[in-house]
Design a protein around this motif. Structure first.
Motif: not given
Length: 88
Positions: A65-88
């Motif tokens: 169950p811990t691995l499943v929850l970690i996987g779901l957290g990674i999925e949420v991060y992948a959806i919210l990740l903005n690859p278009h964000k410019k680095k300074k």
């Protein structure tokens, strides 16, 4: 009002919302979830009259169950990740 384009070349270039980095994290998350469900499976007894204690071991109760929850957290991060964000 909407803009009217005289030429097809004037239309803005359409891009995908997700980039390669997003999909990479999504596949990693799916791998964690799949591994968690695989680790949860099994543990039953062949004879229905015999109780098997293997159902309550560490792998099925804590690790999977811990691995499943970690996987779901990674999925949420992948959806919210903005690859278009410019680095300074």
């Amino acid at each position: 009002m909407s803009k009217k384009y005289k030429n097809k070349d004037e239309q803005p270039k359409q891009e995908f919302i997700f980039q390669k980095k997003n999909y990479m994290f999504m596949f990693i998350g799916m791998a964690f979830i799949a591994l968690g469900f695989i680790l949860m499976s099994g543990g039953g007894s062949d004879d229905p009259n015999v109780f098997s204690e293997d159902i309550y071991n560490f792998r099925r109760i804590r690790l999977a169950p811990t691995l499943v929850l970690i996987g779901l957290g990674i999925e949420v991060y992948a959806i919210l990740l903005n690859p278009h964000k410019k680095k300074k």
